[in-house]
Design a protein around this motif. Structure first.
Motif: not given
Length: 499
Positions: A14-22, A61-65
């Motif tokens: 989740x941390x990495x997904x949020x980082x990429x979303x940022x 979801x899209x960032x987790x995938x």
């Protein structure tokens, strides 16, 4: 960078997904591809990572995938999560991004950190586990974020291909235009300083990248772009030239230092800083990371303890002031001592005891007492708004403060600026350093309201040798050994003179 700066709570995925979303969100507004635009993009990413919004956790979801198959070592993540947010950012910028200290300081200031040097020192003192997994995510390890249907993505791919072609053509055109308006680079012969006047014009180009024409031309082009081309030529040296002083990797990052008249430019890929620096021929130039580029005739610097300071290619080994604020005495050069007062070049520091009489004389090395005074003054003196060439500390009164105040020194500090002019301010160095207003180094006198350990207020004033302080606006006063002690209403304006 965003991943490691984020608070260390929750699962790594989740941390990495949020980082990429940022990063994706910040990239949508990053249309400016210049160095300044890239710096603003990085600041937006860091600001959002330091204080992430809860809304970033919705619709992940899209960032987790799109997560990579290999995640960073959890030991490193856990160690960083225990740091204060700004210390964590400083650690990432310094040790993971590999930025030099001065660029980390500038970035922390952009993020609103009031005391960036404290965060940097705390980050440099951190010991974290060596990561076993990947600590960077290149384009080849990241899967595309698919949060739209295939048809819009295919259309976007076609449009992107056309846009990339247009950008390539535009960038080639921009490169030709920047090259046309970039200043002509010149450098002095290696032995020019032995055959003529010892000026900045005689400094040769040094560093292992001085012969890399592509790199130094990019540096010159960046300066032309930042200055607006024609305006830069009007302000620069005759004929639109720029002198190359240094090009190398003092801290692992390519760095170029250029000069035009009384201005210096410090260029690293993605960043350009321009400073007014004067034309003094011998002041060392700060390269970052505690390293300084010396004048070619200054070849034997010594530490403050009198030991040889290593020099390679005109660049000193890292040396920093031993003060909490990072400013103060640095090293000896011949008969003088230079120090960091926060400018692009080191300043000559001198110190005089109460018995000193103003007269023309050559600078002398700081002794033990002079270093003690400057270690306190450098942090008590506000960071100068202009580059300083010389700074003199006249310790015009030394003794014990009344009513249990302990020993103290009253110092008049005169700053001579690289571009001309000077100012002088007095400081009372007691249990705490207290600025006490302007002073005259030729006839020093200064005063201030002061609270004794008993919590009672007194007005104190002192004058230089051969002078006696006189104060109007106080009640009872006594003067002994050039120290005036008076009572009155605290903060009342006082007219102070010396006779």
């Amino acid at each position: 960078m965003a991943y490691f700066v984020l608070p260390g709570r929750g699962k790594r995925v989740y941390r990495l997904a949020i980082a990429r979303r940022i990063v994706d969100g910040a990239a949508r507004g990053a249309r400016d591809r210049s160095a300044a635009g890239h710096a603003r993009w990085r600041t937006r990413v860091l600001r959002r990572a330091l204080r992430p919004s809860r809304r970033l956790q919705i619709g992940l979801g899209p960032w987790l995938r799109a997560l990579p198959a290999r995640l960073p070592d959890p030991a490193l993540t856990a160690a960083l999560s225990r740091l204060a947010p700004h210390v964590r950012a400083a650690y990432v910028l310094r040790h993971i991004e590999g930025l030099p200290r001065y660029r980390v300081r500038d970035q922390l200031i952009d993020l609103g950190v009031r005391d960036p040097w404290s965060a940097i020192r705390a980050a440099e003192a951190v010991r974290v586990p060596v990561p076993r997994g990947a600590d960077r995510f290149g384009p080849e390890t990241l899967r595309p974020v698919r949060n739209r249907s295939v048809l819009p993505l295919a259309t976007a791919a076609v449009l992107t291909a056309g846009l990339v072609g247009a950008l390539v053509a535009t960038e080639h055109g921009d490169a030709r235009e920047a090259s046309a308006r970039a200043p002509r680079l010149v450098s002095a012969a290696p032995d020019a300083w032995t055959r003529g006047a010892r000026t900045l014009d005689a400094w040769p180009a040094r560093g292992d990248l001085a012969g890399d024409r592509a790199f130094v031309r990019r540096a010159a082009g960046a300066w032309a772009d930042a200055s607006g081309g024609h305006r830069a030529q009007e302000r620069g040296a005759a004929g639109g030239t720029a002198q190359l002083l240094y090009a190398g990797r003092p801290d692992g990052t390519p760095l170029a230092v250029l000069r035009r008249g009384d201005r210096l430019a410090r260029y690293t890929p993605g960043r350009l800083d321009v400073f007014p620096a004067g034309t003094g021929p011998s002041a060392p130039i700060a390269l970052g990371g505690g390293r300084y580029l010396l004048a070619p005739w200054d070849s034997r610097p010594e530490t403050l303890d009198g030991e040889r300071l290593a020099v390679s290619g005109g660049v000193t080994a890292p040396v920093r002031a031993g003060t909490g604020c990072g400013r103060g005495p640095l090293f000896h050069l011949g008969s003088r001592t230079v120090g960091d007062l926060g400018g692009p070049r080191a300043a000559v520091l001198t110190h005089h005891s109460p018995a000193w009489r103003p007269r023309a004389q050559e600078p002398e090395r700081l002794g033990k007492e002079g270093r003690r005074v400057w270690d306190r003054l450098a942090c008590a003196t506000p960071r100068p708004a202009r580059p300083v060439a010389e700074a003199m500390a006249f310790d015009f009164w030394s003794g014990r403060l009344p009513h249990g105040g302990g020993s103290a020194d009253w110092v008049c500090t005169r700053l001579a600026y690289a571009a001309g002019g000077s100012t002088a301010q007095a400081t009372l160095l007691g249990a705490k350093a207290r600025p006490t207003g302007a002073c005259d180094a030729g006839r020093p006198v200064s005063g201030t309201w002061w609270q004794a350990p008993s919590d009672r207020w007194y007005y104190l004033a002192a004058a230089g040798r051969g002078l006696v302080p006189h104060a109007d606006g106080v009640r009872r006063s006594t003067t002994r050994k050039r120290l005036l002690v008076a009572t009155g209403t605290p903060r009342t304006p006082v007219a102070l003179t010396a006779r």
